[in-house]
Design an enzyme around this catalytic site. Structure first.
Site, PDB file in Angstrom:
ATOM      1  N   HIS A 297     -28.218 -13.190   9.189  1.00  0.00           N
ATOM      2  CA  HIS A 297     -28.464 -14.183  10.424  1.00  0.00           C
ATOM      3  C   HIS A 297     -29.771 -14.096  10.998  1.00  0.00           C
ATOM      4  CE1 HIS A 297     -26.431 -16.551  13.195  1.00  0.00           C
ATOM      5  NE2 HIS A 297     -26.758 -15.796  14.374  1.00  0.00           N
TER       6      HIS A 297
ATOM      7  N   ASP B 159     -25.723 -15.559   5.313  1.00  0.00           N
ATOM      8  CA  ASP B 159     -25.480 -15.174   6.727  1.00  0.00           C
ATOM      9  C   ASP B 159     -24.170 -15.209   6.926  1.00  0.00           C
ATOM     10  OD1 ASP B 159     -25.205 -15.805   9.698  1.00  0.00           O
ATOM     11  OD2 ASP B 159     -27.037 -17.195   9.601  1.00  0.00           O
TER      12      ASP B 159
ATOM     13  N   SER C 123     -29.549 -19.241  16.847  1.00  0.00           N
ATOM     14  CA  SER C 123     -28.089 -18.682  17.177  1.00  0.00           C
ATOM     15  C   SER C 123     -27.496 -19.355  18.027  1.00  0.00           C
ATOM     16  CB  SER C 123     -28.109 -17.059  17.141  1.00  0.00           C
ATOM     17  OG  SER C 123     -26.774 -16.561  17.050  1.00  0.00           O
TER      18      SER C 123
HETATM   19  C1  MLT Z   1     -22.076 -18.333  19.017  1.00  0.00           C
HETATM   20  O1  MLT Z   1     -21.285 -17.641  19.493  1.00  0.00           O
HETATM   21  O2  MLT Z   1     -22.940 -18.988  19.633  1.00  0.00           O
HETATM   22  C2  MLT Z   1     -22.587 -18.002  17.666  1.00  0.00           C
HETATM   23  O3  MLT Z   1     -21.551 -16.984  17.293  1.00  0.00           O
HETATM   24  C3  MLT Z   1     -23.857 -17.096  17.250  1.00  0.00           C
HETATM   25  C4  MLT Z   1     -23.934 -15.965  18.041  1.00  0.00           C
HETATM   26  O4  MLT Z   1     -24.446 -16.151  19.421  1.00  0.00           O
HETATM   27  O5  MLT Z   1     -23.660 -14.797  17.696  1.00  0.00           O
END
Ligand code: MLT
Length: 202
Positions: free
Chosen positions: A183, A152, A102
């Protein structure tokens, strides 16, 4: 940067650079690293940015909207931190494979997008396109695994395909593994990443 380093038993194996998701710590991906390559050295880093107390690797203006100036500065900071760590711990800077989830996958993607030679390869669990409208460095032959979700809501399948195309246009060898678990990073995705890693780096 706050981090932990574990010396692996195989000096020829890549050093695994672990990059957690929003709200995570340098402890989170240790079990995953053990599954991917138990004999590799591990450098696990905690993001320097705090979003209401949740560690991240760069600031965002809203969900999915990155603070581009901060992203660029943090990408450079992480790259220089890995340079210094290679010196301090004595690992090969040219043999570093990132494993990110992520937000951690997004900063790993940003290293690939912005700094030539910063990573030998990468396992990106649920990454987004870190930045648009820029020329990528030459990524010829760089092995990249992307774990993605058909459903996702944060990293949509369209964005996964866009990221794959951008990396492939730069020459990277990209493998995409699809799941149906939103996700989340599932056990089957981790297993697929391990199998891919063993074929890419054996
Ligand atoms: C981010 O901000 O890098 C993406 O939205 C993934 C997350 O951290 O939720």
């Amino acid at each position: 940067m706050k981090h932990l380093f574990r010396q692996g038993s195989d000096p020829s194996a890549p050093t695994l650079l672990l990059l957690h998701g929003t709200g995570g710590t340098e402890q989170d991906l240790l079990p995953l690293a053990g599954e991917i390559d138990a004999s590799a050295s591990v450098l696990s880093v905690r993001g320097n940015v705090s979003e209401n107390g949740m560690p991240r690797f760069f600031r965002r203006l809203a969900e999915g909207v990155f603070d581009e100036a901060d992203l660029l500065a943090r990408t450079q900071e992480l790259h220089e931190f890995v340079d210094a760590a290679a010196n301090d711990y004595g690992f090969d800077r040219n043999n570093v494979v990132a494993i990110g989830y992520s937000n951690g996958a997004n900063i790993a993607g940003s290293l690939l997008f912005h700094i030539a030679g910063s990573l030998r390869g990468a396992i990106l669990h649920h990454p987004m396109v870190p930045r648009r409208g820029v020329a990528l460095p030459d990524l010829s032959g760089t092995p990249i695994f992307i774990g993605a979700g058909r459903n996702d809501p944060i990293c949509t399948p369209q964005e996964t395909e866009e990221l794959t195309a951008l990396l492939e246009e730069a020459g990277a060898a990209v493998a995409v593994h699809w799941e149906y678990a939103g996700h989340r990073l599932t056990g089957t995705e981790a297993k697929a990443a391990g199998e891919w890693y063993r074929s890419a780096f054996a």
